[in-house]
Design a protein around this motif. Structure first.
Motif, short mmCIF file in Angstrom:
data_model
loop_
_atom_site.label_atom_id
_atom_site.label_comp_id
_atom_site.label_asym_id
_atom_site.label_seq_id
_atom_site.Cartn_x
_atom_site.Cartn_y
_atom_site.Cartn_z
N ALA A 4 10.05 5.44 3.23
CA ALA A 4 8.68 5.57 3.72
C ALA A 4 8.04 4.10 4.31
N GLY A 5 6.82 4.34 4.97
CA GLY A 5 6.46 3.39 5.62
C GLY A 5 7.56 2.29 6.47
N ASP A 6 7.15 1.10 6.55
CA ASP A 6 8.06 0.34 7.67
C ASP A 6 9.37 0.33 7.21
N ALA A 7 9.79 0.61 6.05
CA ALA A 7 11.24 0.78 5.83
C ALA A 7 12.02 1.97 6.70
N PRO A 38 0.74 -1.18 0.00
CA PRO A 38 0.03 -0.05 0.04
C PRO A 38 0.89 1.30 0.08
N VAL A 39 1.86 1.27 0.84
CA VAL A 39 2.71 2.74 0.74
C VAL A 39 3.45 3.03 -0.55
N GLY A 40 3.97 1.66 -1.20
CA GLY A 40 4.65 1.86 -2.55
C GLY A 40 3.68 2.43 -3.42
N LEU A 97 15.56 7.39 -5.59
CA LEU A 97 15.15 5.79 -5.26
C LEU A 97 14.31 5.91 -4.18
N VAL A 98 13.16 5.29 -4.13
CA VAL A 98 12.41 5.54 -2.73
C VAL A 98 12.08 3.97 -2.33
N GLY A 99 12.62 3.67 -1.00
CA GLY A 99 12.34 2.71 -0.54
C GLY A 99 10.98 2.34 0.34
N CYS A 100 10.05 1.70 -0.08
CA CYS A 100 8.86 1.29 0.58
C CYS A 100 8.68 -0.06 0.76
#
Length: 501
Positions: A291-294, A12-14, A168-171
């Motif tokens: 973002a999120g749990d990352a 969901p976050v990604g 680069l976005v880590g979700c």
């Protein structure tokens, strides 16, 4: 091949991050390690701020439909055939102590009974409608952060692949590959207990009472969805969290915690978690963001984790898109960590406190009893509700003025047409100026920013500038316009110009 942004993780976050970026004009590729969506049981509802992030992007009807399906199942399980759903009356809990709905200041802004699988399907549909490419079965193996962008590599059934991007976005969850590759600090506390969720068939389901129950061995919950179990085992963290969860393990823990002579005949799916609590030292390192749990992990009490991550996505997406477009300098991204990390810090603190008063020892029980009595005081009950549902969130925008820094709820706007609301206007990702000033002075001042800011007369007042993520960026202290131009410059740059110009 090159894109503006690579998002790692199609949960969901990604997906919401990709939606926000796309609406902001950025080109996006989503890479997901799993070949098919996870069937693991996770969040069973989403909090009001996360719901509103989706409603602002045109997903209100889909949320209503999904909640109606879930409410029917919940009502059947609870043997409630008519009237308002229990979930519609539910205002959350603190350590399974109910939060009273009648003392909440904004009860219409509530948790919704949309589970994570249903939410993921809603977001996937929206992403497809926007033409977002999601590649599954792609495990990221590395990246190189260069002066002019990022080179990302991954493996899939097609072999080794690579792509260039600006950011680069880590979700990609609590064990984030992106976070580890980039070397983000992730300090916190070690696990102390084991949590389980499972969908099972019991030999005598009527022997297990519905609702939450704290016993001398831990905590268990039966429902609110049919066949669902939740258990807290305080005997210690899992020896091997990655080992498959078996029917025999669930049965043994359930019998010990519940004290009932009950058998698990079959298990459809089972999950195991621990309560390790960690927070990234920053959400950005150069061209890599989290973002999120990352970026934050904690015990999953009250559905706060998923909601926290979705609001991360809403905060980051429009800002990163503005930087990619050239409307704003890269320094705008510093506000992402500054605004969102304190919110996560507060959530981590309340989950640690909840663990402390749920332990099955006399000292924890005494603290829990005191907390239960305090929550019967209206002001404290209201405070706890706003803490747990996120409505206490207020970003520090260097002003103590009114609602500035808060995330605004939906409201009717006459100029949106019959039945139209503020969120209807915001579905394409633009900011909004609600103008209650004399002779439309605020709208005239904001006219040079018309490419990014929708201007609407709104005599309900006061005048407000609302960012794409629903944050009130400016509000008039009377019917004047002081400070509006500064706020427009701060969040949307010079009118009619691009940073690259």
């Amino acid at each position: 091949m090159a894109v503006d942004i690579v998002v790692v993780g199609a949960g969901p976050v990604g997906l919401l991050t990709a939606i926000e970026l796309t609406l902001g004009g950025a080109s996006v590729l989503v890479l997901e390690r799993l070949v098919t969506p996870s069937r693991n049981i996770k969040a069973l509802g989403i909090g009001p701020l996360a719901v509103e992030a989706l409603q602002r992007r045109g997903m209100a009807a889909a949320i209503d439909a999904e909640e109606e399906r879930n409410a029917s199942a919940i009502n059947r399980f609870l043997r409630q055939d008519r009237g308002e759903s229990r979930m519609a009356k539910f205002s959350g809990h603190f350590a399974f102590l109910p939060i009273r709905r009648e003392v909440q200041r904004e009860p219409q802004r509530r948790m919704r009974a949309v589970d994570q699988q249903g939410l993921e399907a809603i977001l996937s549909d929206r992403a497809r409608a926007l033409g977002i490419e999601v590649r599954r079965g792609c495990a990221v193996t590395g990246y190189e952060d260069r002066a002019d962008g990022v080179a990302v590599t991954w493996t899939s059934s097609a072999g080794a692949c690579a792509i260039r991007c600006a950011y680069l976005v880590g979700c990609d969850g609590g064990r984030s590959t992106v976070r580890k590759l980039a070397g983000f600090g992730f300090p916190g506390t070690p696990p102390t207990l084991t949590m389980y969720q499972a969908i099972v068939d019991l030999d005598t389901p009527s022997a297990l009472p519905s609702g939450w129950h704290r016993t001398s061995e831990g905590v268990f919950a039966h429902g609110p969805f049919p066949r669902r179990l939740f258990m807290l085992d305080f005997s210690g963290p899992p020896q091997d969290r990655q080992a498959p969860v078996t029917r025999e393990e669930i049965e043994a823990v359930l019998r010990r915690i519940s004290g009932t002579d009950i058998r698990v005949r079959a298990m459809e799916v089972g999950n195991r978690w621990a309560d390790n609590t960690r927070l990234a030292e920053t959400y950005r390192k150069g061209r890599v963001l989290l973002a999120g749990d990352a970026a934050h992990v904690h015990a999953p009490f009250g559905g706060q984790g998923l909601s926290l991550g979705l609001v991360d996505a809403a905060n980051l997406g429009w800002k990163l898109a503005a930087v990619v477009r050239g409307d704003r300098p890269e320094s705008l991204l510093d506000t992402y960590t500054a605004e969102r990390r304190p919110v996560a810090e507060a959530v981590l603190a309340n989950t640690l406190a909840q663990v402390a008063i749920m332990r099955p020892d006399p000292q924890s029980g005494a603290m829990r009893d005191i907390m239960a009595r305090l929550m019967q005081i209206d002001d404290i009950g209201s405070l706890m509700g706003e803490m747990m549902n996120g409505l206490a969130t207020r970003y520090d925008l260097n002003t103590a003025q009114g609602e500035v820094g808060r995330l605004i709820g939906d409201r009717p706007v006459r100029e949106a047409g019959p039945g139209g609301t503020l969120y209807d206007i915001m579905r394409e990702g633009r900011a909004v100026l609600l103008d209650a000033s004399r002779e439309g002075m605020a709208s005239r001042l904001a006219a040079p920013w018309e490419r990014r800011v929708i201007r609407l007369p709104d005599q309900a007042g006061p005048s407000m500038l609302i960012r794409p993520d629903g944050c009130v960026a400016w509000a008039a202290s009377d019917d004047g316009t002081g400070g509006l131009v500064d706020a427009l410059h701060r969040w949307f740059g010079a009118p009619g110009m691009r940073v690259s110009d």
